[in-house]
Design an enzyme around this catalytic site. Structure first.
Site, PDB file in Angstrom:
ATOM      1  N   GLY A 158       0.826  -1.220   0.137  1.00 38.25           N
ATOM      2  CA  GLY A 158       0.042  -0.040   0.098  1.00 38.25           C
ATOM      3  C   GLY A 158       0.907   1.390   0.020  1.00 38.25           C
ATOM      4  O   GLY A 158       0.309   2.182   0.655  1.00 38.25           O
ATOM      5  N   HIS A 168       8.782  -4.899  -5.198  1.00 39.94           N
ATOM      6  CA  HIS A 168       9.357  -6.208  -5.736  1.00 39.94           C
ATOM      7  C   HIS A 168      11.065  -6.329  -5.865  1.00 39.94           C
ATOM      8  O   HIS A 168      11.664  -5.514  -5.869  1.00 39.94           O
ATOM      9  CB  HIS A 168       9.058  -6.177  -7.325  1.00 39.94           C
ATOM     10  CG  HIS A 168       7.480  -6.641  -7.671  1.00 39.94           C
ATOM     11  ND1 HIS A 168       7.135  -7.990  -8.191  1.00 39.94           N
ATOM     12  CD2 HIS A 168       6.378  -6.132  -7.553  1.00 39.94           C
ATOM     13  CE1 HIS A 168       5.955  -8.215  -8.182  1.00 39.94           C
ATOM     14  NE2 HIS A 168       5.529  -7.137  -8.046  1.00 39.94           N
ATOM     15  N   SER A 170      39.000 -20.087 -29.095  1.00 39.98           N
ATOM     16  CA  SER A 170      39.910 -21.334 -29.502  1.00 39.98           C
ATOM     17  C   SER A 170      39.803 -21.804 -30.699  1.00 39.98           C
ATOM     18  O   SER A 170      38.727 -21.885 -31.286  1.00 39.98           O
ATOM     19  CB  SER A 170      39.187 -22.225 -28.440  1.00 39.98           C
ATOM     20  OG  SER A 170      39.976 -23.325 -28.325  1.00 39.98           O
ATOM     21  N   SER A 183      48.098 -18.776 -30.783  1.00 41.84           N
ATOM     22  CA  SER A 183      49.461 -19.129 -30.409  1.00 41.84           C
ATOM     23  C   SER A 183      50.301 -19.513 -31.777  1.00 41.84           C
ATOM     24  O   SER A 183      51.351 -19.266 -31.969  1.00 41.84           O
ATOM     25  CB  SER A 183      49.055 -20.600 -29.908  1.00 41.84           C
ATOM     26  OG  SER A 183      48.256 -20.373 -28.612  1.00 41.84           O
ATOM     27  N   SER A 223      40.985 -14.209 -23.902  1.00 43.93           N
ATOM     28  CA  SER A 223      40.574 -12.921 -23.184  1.00 43.93           C
ATOM     29  C   SER A 223      39.177 -12.683 -23.711  1.00 43.93           C
ATOM     30  O   SER A 223      39.094 -11.676 -24.426  1.00 43.93           O
ATOM     31  CB  SER A 223      41.690 -11.970 -23.306  1.00 43.93           C
ATOM     32  OG  SER A 223      42.024 -11.734 -24.699  1.00 43.93           O
TER      33      SER A 223
END
Length: 637
Positions: free
Chosen positions: A44, A122, A478, A483, A550
């Site tokens: 209320g 809420h 990946s 690399s 990363s």
């Protein structure tokens, strides 16, 4: 006769004008109380504020007509006036009968002016409650008399107490729906008193009310003859404000901006957070520490003999010293502390969980710095006040932990100064506010650890190697080829007699980062550590080559900020997911698809591609040697 009539009319006008001027003068000098209504959903809150506006005659006739019409269309009171509609302005709020955003309303009585914030009940909108409570002097915590004390009642009470609201009203609402039963009211007050004592609330003011019927709102109700306390509006009119306490403290004035309207005036504008300031006062500008005296205190209407806490002014200094936005003008003989490591309470307000080690903007008063938060020491259970172990903080969680900033922050403990102790954290990528916090104290290591100057600097190290230090930061999925290409780049630079070092993601996880997994939080810490190592290597004058997925932009930007301007070169090995998965040299994608490898980037963990990398390599159209040649050519023309 006509002349006398005109004179009488003028006299009436003069009397009316004098009355208006007197009223405006009286209104101008009324004290201002900011308060919030909070508690669980559907207790209320909006109805109560609507009733306050209605009873204080702050509704125009056209507004009342619209309210009566809306109450019949979308109201929740069976055709009677639904006072909540005066506050629930969003369409979604009216459709659902709940409050989503913070709604601010203004009203006044003969004694005081009020700004009230209707905050949502809420749980998912707890962040909005924090917004409304941040400037409040008083909190009205509503409880549905039929339901009693709920979890959100406790959460809002704890947050109100945590952020320093000293005046709490427990309004047991909807008494009309339980027949104004005193026993139920007494039980609810007793339950709340036990909880309040457990979290350190020294005192609160309970009262039985009905926002819908108006019981004990502006007049005492005949339905509660057993209650002899004040009405809500009487309490709001007479509660003692804490302004005098702020004004009695030492001077603290965060500089908001440097005011330069012309070449002859240089002033520093801001809100006096505590204490007072007057011409001739000795002051210190932090964090630099330079001292001076106040020459003038200027406000909109002209120079002032003195300004006190709560006033926004512009001051000029007797000396030309460095002072800009983010600095704090303080009393010379009573300066606050400046530090870069702290313990703090953090209220997490973002849907995504906190990532320890991730850099965020920290904003405190007018200061903005980069801050990283460590893993929480503990999380607080608002129901039991139990301290729980936690690796992170989820939405609406409250925890205590350490944080560090990239430069000293002028602060005071939040318990002593809300303006210089309260902060927010802002995501650097989205600019969304993710947390609010309260500083407790600086950590001792902030005073014990000092930077040790050395005679041989980073420029000398690079000069001995006949090169310019740099970080080639390879990022990509990946299997993209990071690399492979990084290794070819290092080989080509070695043939050119360049001094390099290659930090490979897999290799680093065998030693330095062997204790880290592949959760988002571990990935953040992985990159932070590698960034620190890369920085040390550039200090040694090396060309550092890194090959890491990363996946997060925020961490790549964090490493960029560690380096000198121009030293960080982001190399995006841009290989589509389908192509990287087709190659799958290590069989990792197959395991991830089979559910045998969790948190795999591109499958069940996100990859945030660079927006503007210095170099972009498309491996679907270039061989590793061609890619390496292009990178070296850009690094060393």
């Amino acid at each position: 006769m006509a002349t006398r009539a005109h004179e009488s009319a003028y006299q009436v006008q003069d009397i009316i004008a004098e009355d208006i001027d007197a009223y405006l003068l009286q209104h101008q000098h009324k004290s201002l109380l900011r308060f919030i209504t909070c508690g669980s959903v559907d207790d209320g809150k909006s109805t109560l504020i609507g009733r306050l506006l209605y009873d204080s005659k702050m509704i125009f006739e056209d507004q009342l007509a619209a309210l009566e019409s809306d109450s019949k269309k979308v109201g929740t009171q069976g055709g009677e006036i639904d006072f909540a509609l005066l506050v629930d302005g969003l369409a979604a709020e009216r459709e659902q009968g709940i409050t989503i955003d913070v709604a601010y309303r203004y009203f006044s009585t003969e004694k005081r002016k009020f700004i009230v914030a209707d905050t949502p009940g809420h749980e998912q909108y707890t962040r909005n409650m924090i917004t409304g409570a941040s400037t409040a002097d008083l909190a009205v915590i509503l409880v549905d008399a039929r339901k009693g004390i709920l979890t959100q009642t406790k959460r809002h009470s704890y947050l109100a107490h945590l952020i320093g609201i000293r005046h709490l009203v427990l309004a047991v609402n909807k008494m009309d729906l339980i027949g104004y039963d005193q026993a139920t009211y007494d039980r609810i007050v007793a339950d709340y008193a036990g909880f309040a004592e457990s979290i350190g609330i020294a005192a609160f003011t309970p009262m039985p009310i009905s926002g819908f019927k108006g019981d004990n709102i502006t007049t005492s109700s005949a339905q509660t003859p057993w209650y002899d306390g004040p009405t809500l509006i009487d309490h709001l009119d007479t509660v003692t404000l804490d302004v005098s306490e702020d004004q009695a403290g030492a001077l603290r004035m965060p500089v908001q901006w440097v005011n330069r309207p012309n070449l002859d005036f240089r002033g520093f504008s801001g809100l006096v957070a505590s204490g007072s300031i007057a011409p001739g006062d000795a002051v210190r500008v932090l964090p630099g520490g330079r001292t001076s005296t106040i020459a003038r205190v200027v406000a909109f209407g002209g120079d002032l003999p003195r300004a006190v806490a709560g006033q926004s002014v512009t001051v000029t200094l007797a000396d030309e010293i460095d002072c800009s936005r983010g600095d704090v003008i303080v009393a010379a003989d009573s300066p606050p502390e400046a530090a870069d490591q702290f313990e703090a309470t953090i209220v997490w307000m973002a849907d995504d969980a906190m990532l320890p080690g991730r850099p965020y903007w920290l904003k405190l008063a007018t200061q903005t710095v980069t801050a990283t938060v460590q893993q929480p020491k503990y999380q607080i259970n608002v129901n039991t006040m139990e301290r729980l172990a936690a690796k992170t903080l989820e939405l609406n969680a409250i925890g205590v932990g350490n944080l560090s900033t990239d430069r000293p922050l002028v602060f005071e403990p939040y318990a002593d100064n809300r303006q210089l102790g309260g902060f927010i954290l802002v995501d650097k990528i989205t600019n969304a506010t993710v947390a609010a916090g309260m500083l407790h104290f600086s950590l001792r290591r902030a005073q014990n650890v000092h930077w040790q100057a050395t005679d041989i600097g980073r420029e000398a190290h690079a000069s001995l190697k006949n090169q310019k230090a740099a970080v080639l930061w390879f990022t990509g999925l990946s299997g993209a080829g990071k690399s492979t290409i990084a290794n070819r780049v290092e080989m080509k630079l070695a043939r050119m007699n360049r001094h390099t070092f290659l930090l490979d993601g897999d290799n680093v996880r065998h030693g330095l980062n062997r204790d880290l997994g592949f959760t988002d939080a571990d990935r953040v810490e992985n990159i932070r550590r590698v960034g620190e190592v890369a920085k040390l290597m550039t200090d040694a004058g090396l060309i550092v080559i890194t090959a890491f997925i990363s996946p997060f932009r925020a961490e790549r930007e964090m490493v960029r900020q560690m380096m000198a301007p121009g030293e960080f070169i982001e190399v995006h090995i841009d290989t589509p997911l389908a192509e990287a998965e087709r190659r799958d040299v290590k069989g990792l994608y197959a395991k991830a698809r089979a559910g045998k490898l969790a948190n795999f980037t591109g499958i069940d963990s996100p990859y945030e591609a660079p927006a503007n990398p210095e170099i972009r390599i498309d491996t679907t159209g270039m061989t590793p040697d061609e890619a390496a040649d292009a990178i070296v050519a850009m690094l060393i023309p």
